[in-house]
Motif scaffolding. Structure first.
Motif, PDB file in Angstrom:
ATOM      1  N   ALA A 207     -47.794 -80.080 -12.493  1.00 43.33           N
ATOM      2  CA  ALA A 207     -47.610 -80.398 -13.915  1.00 43.33           C
ATOM      3  C   ALA A 207     -47.969 -81.852 -14.224  1.00 43.33           C
ATOM      4  N   ALA A 208     -47.816 -82.725 -13.225  1.00 43.48           N
ATOM      5  CA  ALA A 208     -48.082 -84.152 -13.433  1.00 43.48           C
ATOM      6  C   ALA A 208     -49.542 -84.538 -13.202  1.00 43.48           C
ATOM      7  N   ARG A 215     -55.744 -78.550 -16.439  1.00 45.71           N
ATOM      8  CA  ARG A 215     -56.112 -77.441 -17.326  1.00 45.71           C
ATOM      9  C   ARG A 215     -56.908 -76.343 -16.600  1.00 45.71           C
ATOM     10  N   ASN A 216     -57.468 -76.680 -15.450  1.00 47.70           N
ATOM     11  CA  ASN A 216     -58.261 -75.696 -14.698  1.00 47.70           C
ATOM     12  C   ASN A 216     -57.492 -75.025 -13.559  1.00 47.70           C
ATOM     13  N   ILE A 217     -56.237 -75.401 -13.368  1.00 48.81           N
ATOM     14  CA  ILE A 217     -55.486 -74.917 -12.203  1.00 48.81           C
ATOM     15  C   ILE A 217     -54.933 -73.510 -12.423  1.00 48.81           C
ATOM     16  N   TYR A 234     -40.714 -72.324 -14.903  1.00 50.60           N
ATOM     17  CA  TYR A 234     -41.217 -73.700 -14.964  1.00 50.60           C
ATOM     18  C   TYR A 234     -42.727 -73.710 -15.231  1.00 50.60           C
ATOM     19  N   TYR A 235     -43.460 -72.898 -14.460  1.00 52.81           N
ATOM     20  CA  TYR A 235     -44.913 -72.845 -14.684  1.00 52.81           C
ATOM     21  C   TYR A 235     -45.219 -72.427 -16.123  1.00 52.81           C
ATOM     22  N   LEU A 319     -47.290 -86.022  -3.729  1.00 47.17           N
ATOM     23  CA  LEU A 319     -48.108 -84.811  -3.756  1.00 47.17           C
ATOM     24  C   LEU A 319     -49.072 -84.834  -4.943  1.00 47.17           C
ATOM     25  N   THR A 320     -48.614 -85.280  -6.088  1.00 49.33           N
ATOM     26  CA  THR A 320     -49.502 -85.376  -7.249  1.00 49.33           C
ATOM     27  C   THR A 320     -50.685 -86.293  -6.952  1.00 49.33           C
ATOM     28  N   ALA A 321     -50.413 -87.429  -6.341  1.00 47.00           N
ATOM     29  CA  ALA A 321     -51.488 -88.371  -5.997  1.00 47.00           C
ATOM     30  C   ALA A 321     -52.478 -87.736  -5.023  1.00 47.00           C
ATOM     31  N   LYS A 322     -51.951 -87.020  -4.024  1.00 50.44           N
ATOM     32  CA  LYS A 322     -52.834 -86.394  -3.031  1.00 50.44           C
ATOM     33  C   LYS A 322     -53.662 -85.285  -3.671  1.00 50.44           C
ATOM     34  N   LEU A 323     -53.040 -84.470  -4.510  1.00 52.75           N
ATOM     35  CA  LEU A 323     -53.787 -83.402  -5.186  1.00 52.75           C
ATOM     36  C   LEU A 323     -54.868 -83.979  -6.093  1.00 52.75           C
TER      37      LEU A 323
END
Length: 365
Positions: A207-208, A215-217, A234-235, A319-323
């Protein structure tokens, strides 16, 4: 003259039973007789074995479960199991006995050692399990599903890889579509029972993400039954397309479709992902006594095919940074997929069969 007999001894988990099943199927095709020695838990997996496999269920004997009385009875149950296994082997002597780990393998492997029958073990993980460690110096050969595998002393192992299901082999080395400005699939798995840490961290991390990626996930998320509703809600609240289930019966297809896999690094999952060839973020099970899941991921991480995130570092912000980094790097992700496929061993079953036949033949002399 009757066909040679292979006895397979395997404990009651899928990690032990799936490669045992692959070997059983291959040896039957070669005209061998196959007998499986397992416990009541392992018997639950035998529906997938060919009908021609004779199944012997031994009493479960583990120090890990039960009260004090049950624990005190364990040595006697093991001794009874060894005596029964020896009696069966004297009546119908096997050409070889192969153990896949777990306490139910103790009677068959001990009986084979006492009767000087050719014997070997297959270790699925990058670290020997307790029972395989017990027999490592008492077998003729050790087949290693994960490479490298940590072995005691000067004992040598042979890298066979972990046999994978036919449905995985059908997609071996499937072409990979790197991330870009189009729908991208993330596959989130947490082992056979799901993993709460995945349900806690992955949805908010996605989400972050920057909007041009988010938008493509599209997400396929395996979750525990008690987490299904909150993860699904949540999703939905974040307008992220997600399929949340406790179990996916089409995992091979979902791996093929994935731009990235986020998962526990169980040996079977690592083998599946590498044979198909997909980038992954591995989150080893922190409570594992021998930290075998870190060892399972080591080759892929060192090859540049995967990222390792220990649970202590698996938080939303990291995790957001890595993704963000991974899903923004089209060329890098393509190289990761190629590297993953390079670590895969699609002929693992054939390698294992060759070891079994060679050892059985040597035992005749």
């Amino acid at each position: 003259m009757s066909a040679p007999l292979l006895i397979i001894a395997a404990g009651g988990t899928g990690g032990h039973m799936f490669p045992a099943q692959a070997l059983a199927e291959a040896m039957l095709e070669k005209g061998w007789r196959v007998r499986l020695s397992t416990d009541a838990r392992g018997a639950r997996y035998t529906a997938g074995f060919p009908d021609a496999v004779e199944v012997t269920v031994v009493g479960s004997a583990t120090f890990a479960r039960g009260g004090i009385v049950q624990k005190l009875a364990v040595p006697f149950r093991i001794l009874a199991g060894i005596a029964a296994a020896k009696w069966r082997m004297l009546r119908d002597r096997p050409a070889i006995v192969v153990g896949f780990g777990g306490y139910p393998t103790i009677p068959a492997m001990t009986a084979a050692w006492a009767l000087r029958i050719p014997r070997m073990i297959h270790e699925q993980n990058g670290v020997l399990g307790r029972v395989n460690q017990l027999f490592a110096k008492r077998v003729d050969q050790i087949a290693c599903g994960t490479w490298p595998t940590e072995l005691p002393g000067k004992i040598a192992g042979t890298h066979t890889g972990n046999p994978v299901r036919a449905a995985i082999l059908e997609h071996a080395g499937s072409p990979y579509i790197p991330p870009g400005e189009y729908p991208m699939s993330l596959l989130v798995m947490g082992g056979s029972q799901g993993a709460r840490v995945m349900s806690d961290m992955v949805p908010p991390a996605i989400a972050a993400l920057p909007e041009h990626i988010r938008r493509n996930i599209r997400v396929s998320h395996q979750a525990r039954p008690e987490d299904i509703e909150r993860v699904t809600d949540y999703y939905a609240s974040e307008l992220i397309s997600a399929d949340v289930q406790t179990f996916f019966d089409d995992v091979p297809r979902r791996i093929v479709d994935a731009q990235l896999v986020i998962s526990r690094s169980g040996a079977s999952t690592v083998a599946d992902v590498s044979v198909i060839g997909r980038p992954a973020i591995w989150v080893p099970f922190a409570a594992a006594v021998r930290d075998e899941q870190t060892a399972n991921a080591r080759q892929l991480v060192e090859a540049g095919a995967s990222v390792l995130m220990p649970e202590a570092e698996f938080d939303v912000q990291t995790l957001t940074a890595k993704l963000t980094d991974l899903l923004s790097d089209e060329a890098g992700m393509l190289q990761m997929a190629i590297a993953a496929a390079g670590c895969g061993v699609p002929d693992a079953t054939t390698r294992l069969v060759d070891m079994v036949e060679s050892l059985a033949e040597a035992g005749k002399t």
